[in-house]
Design an enzyme around this catalytic site. Sequence first.
Site, mmCIF file in Angstrom:
data_model
loop_
_atom_site.group_PDB
_atom_site.id
_atom_site.type_symbol
_atom_site.label_atom_id
_atom_site.label_comp_id
_atom_site.label_asym_id
_atom_site.label_seq_id
_atom_site.Cartn_x
_atom_site.Cartn_y
_atom_site.Cartn_z
ATOM 1 N N ASP A 120 0.845 -1.189 0.000
ATOM 2 C CA ASP A 120 0.000 0.000 0.000
ATOM 3 C C ASP A 120 0.880 1.237 0.000
ATOM 4 O O ASP A 120 1.968 1.231 0.579
ATOM 5 C CB ASP A 120 -0.913 0.011 1.235
ATOM 6 N N ASP A 134 -6.792 -1.073 -5.050
ATOM 7 C CA ASP A 134 -7.942 -0.685 -4.232
ATOM 8 C C ASP A 134 -8.772 0.394 -4.943
ATOM 9 O O ASP A 134 -10.000 0.408 -4.844
ATOM 10 C CB ASP A 134 -7.499 -0.174 -2.862
#
EC number: 3.4.23.36
Length: 171
Positions: A120, A134
């Site tokens: 991330d 995402d």
Amino acid sequence: MKHHSAARLRLSTSALVAILVVLSLGAGSWARRSLPGTPAELGPLQLRLTFNSGVAFGLGNALPLWVVTAVTGSITAGLALYAWRAAREAGPVTMIALGSILAGAVSNVIDRLVNGAVTDYFHTGWWPTFNLPDVYITCGVAALIVTSLLTHPQTELEPRSGESAAPGVGE
């Protein structure tokens, strides 16, 4: 949908998935090389490297890697099968949405398999850190919701055998 149209939608969706997966894996690779210890400020968004061994919002991060990978891989395979079958009836917008969701899911599964966790790198300060896959998933789900709200199912125009068209019609 005609058979060739479904085949064309499947091919286009597969190409979209492949392109988006390559882009997201490239972004994750760049983040792992460039961001450790050096977050970058981009106004309301910060590029900050983190790893998520769980699923959404870190849920399940204490589970073994093989369990998380098996579950997310199975869900991804189910989604791919659904998208394949949906191409017979779905329009291009629905298939783009499903392709985006599938690309995000595939990207995260590959990242997890290769790196042991999902990479991330987008950080807002008010939302958990997330990544490009995402974004794909979120935009795809939003597009599916909007499409389903704006699409009206066709009503049955022809009566079934043995039924009248409507009460009082033809009497």
